[in-house]
Design a protein around this motif. Structure first.
Motif, PDB file in Angstrom:
ATOM      1  N   GLY A 149     -16.682  -4.519 -16.385  1.00  0.00           N
ATOM      2  CA  GLY A 149     -17.541  -3.344 -16.300  1.00  0.00           C
ATOM      3  C   GLY A 149     -17.506  -2.758 -14.903  1.00  0.00           C
ATOM      4  N   ARG A 150     -18.667  -2.449 -14.369  1.00  0.00           N
ATOM      5  CA  ARG A 150     -18.733  -1.816 -13.041  1.00  0.00           C
ATOM      6  C   ARG A 150     -18.713  -2.846 -11.910  1.00  0.00           C
ATOM      7  N   PHE A 151     -18.534  -4.116 -12.244  1.00  0.00           N
ATOM      8  CA  PHE A 151     -18.631  -5.197 -11.258  1.00  0.00           C
ATOM      9  C   PHE A 151     -17.258  -5.707 -10.822  1.00  0.00           C
ATOM     10  N   ASN A 152     -17.228  -6.399  -9.688  1.00  0.00           N
ATOM     11  CA  ASN A 152     -16.030  -7.106  -9.235  1.00  0.00           C
ATOM     12  C   ASN A 152     -16.190  -8.592  -9.510  1.00  0.00           C
ATOM     13  N   SER A 153     -17.060  -8.887 -10.459  1.00  0.00           N
ATOM     14  CA  SER A 153     -17.353 -10.268 -10.828  1.00  0.00           C
ATOM     15  C   SER A 153     -17.301 -10.373 -12.347  1.00  0.00           C
ATOM     16  N   LEU A 154     -17.364 -11.613 -12.824  1.00  0.00           N
ATOM     17  CA  LEU A 154     -17.306 -11.869 -14.258  1.00  0.00           C
ATOM     18  C   LEU A 154     -18.249 -13.016 -14.575  1.00  0.00           C
ATOM     19  N   ALA A 155     -19.043 -12.851 -15.626  1.00  0.00           N
ATOM     20  CA  ALA A 155     -19.949 -13.901 -16.077  1.00  0.00           C
ATOM     21  C   ALA A 155     -19.177 -14.835 -17.016  1.00  0.00           C
ATOM     22  N   VAL A 156     -19.235 -16.144 -16.732  1.00  0.00           N
ATOM     23  CA  VAL A 156     -18.455 -17.120 -17.505  1.00  0.00           C
ATOM     24  C   VAL A 156     -19.297 -18.362 -17.800  1.00  0.00           C
ATOM     25  N   ARG A 157     -18.954 -19.037 -18.909  1.00  0.00           N
ATOM     26  CA  ARG A 157     -19.659 -20.265 -19.284  1.00  0.00           C
ATOM     27  C   ARG A 157     -18.684 -21.239 -19.932  1.00  0.00           C
ATOM     28  N   VAL A 158     -18.771 -22.490 -19.544  1.00  0.00           N
ATOM     29  CA  VAL A 158     -18.074 -23.562 -20.250  1.00  0.00           C
ATOM     30  C   VAL A 158     -19.122 -24.202 -21.154  1.00  0.00           C
ATOM     31  N   SER A 159     -18.924 -24.053 -22.441  1.00  0.00           N
ATOM     32  CA  SER A 159     -19.918 -24.485 -23.422  1.00  0.00           C
ATOM     33  C   SER A 159     -19.747 -25.954 -23.783  1.00  0.00           C
ATOM     34  N   ASP A 160     -20.864 -26.578 -24.154  1.00  0.00           N
ATOM     35  CA  ASP A 160     -20.794 -27.920 -24.722  1.00  0.00           C
ATOM     36  C   ASP A 160     -21.072 -27.892 -26.225  1.00  0.00           C
ATOM     37  N   HIS A 161     -21.187 -26.678 -26.789  1.00  0.00           N
ATOM     38  CA  HIS A 161     -21.408 -26.574 -28.237  1.00  0.00           C
ATOM     39  C   HIS A 161     -20.095 -26.926 -28.941  1.00  0.00           C
ATOM     40  N   PRO A 162     -20.106 -27.918 -29.836  1.00  0.00           N
ATOM     41  CA  PRO A 162     -18.845 -28.380 -30.437  1.00  0.00           C
ATOM     42  C   PRO A 162     -18.067 -27.302 -31.181  1.00  0.00           C
ATOM     43  N   ASP A 163     -18.752 -26.353 -31.823  1.00  0.00           N
ATOM     44  CA  ASP A 163     -18.038 -25.283 -32.538  1.00  0.00           C
ATOM     45  C   ASP A 163     -17.355 -24.327 -31.563  1.00  0.00           C
ATOM     46  N   VAL A 164     -18.013 -24.026 -30.445  1.00  0.00           N
ATOM     47  CA  VAL A 164     -17.409 -23.157 -29.424  1.00  0.00           C
ATOM     48  C   VAL A 164     -16.196 -23.844 -28.816  1.00  0.00           C
ATOM     49  N   VAL A 165     -16.352 -25.122 -28.489  1.00  0.00           N
ATOM     50  CA  VAL A 165     -15.247 -25.887 -27.896  1.00  0.00           C
ATOM     51  C   VAL A 165     -14.049 -25.896 -28.854  1.00  0.00           C
ATOM     52  N   GLN A 166     -14.291 -26.161 -30.126  1.00  0.00           N
ATOM     53  CA  GLN A 166     -13.209 -26.197 -31.111  1.00  0.00           C
ATOM     54  C   GLN A 166     -12.563 -24.820 -31.273  1.00  0.00           C
ATOM     55  N   LEU A 167     -13.375 -23.783 -31.356  1.00  0.00           N
ATOM     56  CA  LEU A 167     -12.870 -22.425 -31.536  1.00  0.00           C
ATOM     57  C   LEU A 167     -12.003 -22.007 -30.349  1.00  0.00           C
ATOM     58  N   CYS A 168     -12.504 -22.189 -29.128  1.00  0.00           N
ATOM     59  CA  CYS A 168     -11.747 -21.798 -27.937  1.00  0.00           C
ATOM     60  C   CYS A 168     -10.506 -22.674 -27.754  1.00  0.00           C
ATOM     61  N   SER A 169     -10.622 -23.951 -28.076  1.00  0.00           N
ATOM     62  CA  SER A 169      -9.464 -24.851 -27.956  1.00  0.00           C
ATOM     63  C   SER A 169      -8.358 -24.441 -28.912  1.00  0.00           C
ATOM     64  N   GLN A 170      -8.722 -24.173 -30.156  1.00  0.00           N
ATOM     65  CA  GLN A 170      -7.697 -23.804 -31.140  1.00  0.00           C
ATOM     66  C   GLN A 170      -7.154 -22.402 -30.897  1.00  0.00           C
TER      67      GLN A 170
END
Length: 188
Positions: free
Chosen positions: A107-128
């Motif tokens: 967006g208008r920023f020079n930064s980015l909001a990020v998260r490493v999740s511990d939710h098993p479905d998120v981990v599986q989805l991003c991993s695959q």
């Protein structure tokens, strides 16, 4: 095949085709898409009636998935230690973005909001899927965030691709902090 496995396969295929999907996170269902697909991000922003200038959050299975988007080399050992002490988990950190990170993410920023999740479905989805996802709450403008798959389908339609699963049970969305200062941006 079970319903969850089938919905995971469907969601991966949809992501590969630059579609928007819904999936459970720590507190609510999220809307997500391929962060490298401008058409997918544009579709997600249109669904949410969200201006591109606000920027988006990326959610990942591990830190390595985020490195292509963030200026990791700008972080001190102390800043990384602060961040890693809260990950994986429901804390979103705002980090300096790489110069080549697309504006449709920052967006208008020079930064980015990020998260490493511990939710098993998120981990599986991003991993695959092999990379992070854009993550924003699954709700139409003015409506409360969806907390289960039925609510997603009620707001977005019966054919909307949804990863079947349960949220992590948290009541509030993720806390957001600035990694450079430690400042609290949004209470979790």
């Amino acid at each position: 095949m079970n319903q969850k496995h089938d919905s995971l396969e469907l969601c991966i295929r949809q992501l590969q085709m630059s579609a928007v999907i819904a999936y459970p996170t720590e507190a609510v269902f999220g809307l997500g898409c391929d962060p490298d697909s401008e058409s997918a991000v544009t579709a997600l922003l249109a669904l949410k009636h969200r201006p591109v200038e606000k920027g988006l959050i990326l959610i990942a299975a591990d830190y390595e998935q985020l490195v292509p988007y963030i200026a990791d080399e700008q972080l001190s050992a102390e800043q990384k230690e602060r961040m890693f002490s809260r990950w994986p988990g429901p804390v979103t950190w705002v980090l300096p973005a790489r110069a080549e990170t697309p504006r449709w993410l920052t967006g208008r920023f020079n930064s980015l909001a990020v998260r490493v999740s511990d939710h098993p479905d998120v981990v599986q989805l991003c991993s695959q899927f092999g990379k992070p996802l854009v993550s924003t709450s699954a709700n139409l403008s003015g409506l409360p965030p969806c907390r289960d798959a039925d609510e997603v389908m009620a707001q977005f339609g019966a054919d909307f691709p949804v990863l079947r699963g349960e949220t992590g049970g948290r009541l509030n969305p993720s806390e957001i902090r600035d990694v450079l200062t430690g400042e609290l941006i949004r209470q979790g």
